[in-house]
Design an enzyme around this catalytic site. Structure first.
Site, mmCIF file in Angstrom:
data_model
loop_
_atom_site.group_PDB
_atom_site.id
_atom_site.type_symbol
_atom_site.label_atom_id
_atom_site.label_comp_id
_atom_site.label_asym_id
_atom_site.label_seq_id
_atom_site.Cartn_x
_atom_site.Cartn_y
_atom_site.Cartn_z
ATOM 1 N N ASP A 67 0.787 -1.324 -0.112
ATOM 2 C CA ASP A 67 -0.120 -0.155 0.021
ATOM 3 C C ASP A 67 1.072 1.218 0.059
ATOM 4 O O ASP A 67 1.924 1.156 0.290
ATOM 5 C CB ASP A 67 -0.984 -0.113 1.420
ATOM 6 C CG ASP A 67 -0.231 -0.593 2.512
ATOM 7 O OD1 ASP A 67 0.943 -0.423 2.480
ATOM 8 O OD2 ASP A 67 -1.260 -0.787 3.487
ATOM 9 N N ASN A 136 -7.280 -2.886 14.659
ATOM 10 C CA ASN A 136 -8.667 -3.223 14.155
ATOM 11 C C ASN A 136 -8.594 -4.273 13.299
ATOM 12 O O ASN A 136 -9.741 -4.592 12.950
ATOM 13 C CB ASN A 136 -9.278 -2.074 13.685
ATOM 14 C CG ASN A 136 -8.774 -1.528 12.241
ATOM 15 O OD1 ASN A 136 -7.895 -2.162 11.847
ATOM 16 N ND2 ASN A 136 -9.187 -0.419 11.572
ATOM 17 N N HIS A 138 -6.922 -4.587 10.331
ATOM 18 C CA HIS A 138 -7.064 -4.367 9.198
ATOM 19 C C HIS A 138 -5.625 -5.174 8.372
ATOM 20 O O HIS A 138 -4.781 -5.254 9.257
ATOM 21 C CB HIS A 138 -7.149 -3.034 8.638
ATOM 22 C CG HIS A 138 -5.763 -1.945 8.873
ATOM 23 N ND1 HIS A 138 -5.912 -1.079 9.687
ATOM 24 C CD2 HIS A 138 -4.378 -2.239 8.539
ATOM 25 C CE1 HIS A 138 -4.704 -0.455 9.887
ATOM 26 N NE2 HIS A 138 -3.880 -1.219 9.184
ATOM 27 N N GLU A 143 -9.599 -1.877 5.176
ATOM 28 C CA GLU A 143 -10.160 -1.684 6.618
ATOM 29 C C GLU A 143 -11.489 -2.388 6.748
ATOM 30 O O GLU A 143 -11.916 -3.169 5.879
ATOM 31 C CB GLU A 143 -10.531 -0.453 6.658
ATOM 32 C CG GLU A 143 -9.299 0.713 6.372
ATOM 33 C CD GLU A 143 -8.576 1.048 7.856
ATOM 34 O OE1 GLU A 143 -8.945 0.109 8.752
ATOM 35 O OE2 GLU A 143 -7.888 2.056 8.019
#
Ligand code: GLP
Length: 244
Positions: A67, A136, A138, A143
């Protein structure tokens, strides 16, 4: 999923680097998928040491990164291209043309994402993908709520991720709100996956990834469906996992 327990961050990094080095020895022109973030830094340092002291060569290795922040040029100190140069590429004998990090300045993210996925296929598919995990759950910048079929694309960052990653920027306002992220599909198409986790801050995400249902709200849980995933984690990150 194979789970390898390390006593701490350093041991996790050493084990992960050995895993990657073995892949390069077995297949010198392998395609590695690479992650950024603080977790893999020790792994990259150890790979540099193995290169310098044990002669591991990256000359034929190809890489694709997961990314990049949208809007940041490669020259920006917080861009992932900059991170990869500083943390790994500038210290090994890899050919610059063989390294690929999504272009954070692309004007046409949709076509660009498609081209990035096509590039991965043209390079023969990812042999070994190194992943971190967000608190979280991801992976890359997929996400919670990301489609499991998602391709490489422009994504909005979750407020929780902006908060987590603000430690690298002068202020939270400086954290880009979007990123180009490799999609779940390319991640799942990788032949082998190694996911790293260190510290208590990742313990809940690791527990949910391993023990929870496969759920788009916890993107890493999709890894339960991949046939060749190794989790290398330290004791703190595994603290909430039920022993077998
Ligand atoms: C970022 C990256 C992820 C990485 C995650 C965790 O959001 N896009 O690839 O896994 O951060 O980062 P850290 O290793 O710093 O906890």
């Amino acid at each position: 999923m194979l789970i390898i327990t390390a006593k701490d961050y350093d041991e996790m990094s050493q084990k992960a680097a050995r895993y990657i080095a073995a892949e390069i020895l077995l297949k010198p022109d392998c395609l590695l998928g690479l992650a950024t973030g603080s977790t893999p830094i020790g792994t990259y340092q150890e790979l540099i040491r193995i290169h310098q002291q044990e002669g591991l060569s990256f000359q034929k290795v190809r890489t694709v990164n997961l990314d990049e922040y949208y809007g940041l040029p490669a020259s920006h100190e917080q861009s992932y291209r900059y991170f990869m140069q500083e943390t790994l590429f500038d210290h090994i004998d890899i050919c610059p043309d063989n390294t690929h990090v999504p272009d954070g300045l692309t004007k046409d993210p949709q076509s660009y994402g498609k081209e990035y996925d096509e590039l991965i296929v043209a390079l023969g598919g990812i042999d070994l993908l190194l992943l971190g995990i967000g608190s979280n759950g991801h992976i890359a910048f997929n996400e919670p709520g990301s489609y499991f079929t998602a391709q490489t694309r422009l994504v909005d960052l979750n407020p929780n991720t902006i908060e987590d990653n603000s430690r690298f920027f002068e202020s939270k306002d400086d954290v880009p709100r979007q990123a180009i992220s490799m999609g779940m599909k390319s991640i799942l198409d990788s032949k082998r996956i190694v996911i790293l986790a260190s510290g208590a801050g990742k313990a809940q995400a690791i527990k949910d990834m391993l023990e929870g249902p496969v759920d788009p709200m916890l993107p890493a849980s999709i890894l339960q469906l991949h046939s060749n995933v190794t989790l290398i984690a330290d004791k703190a990150a595994l603290a909430l996992v039920q022993p077998d």
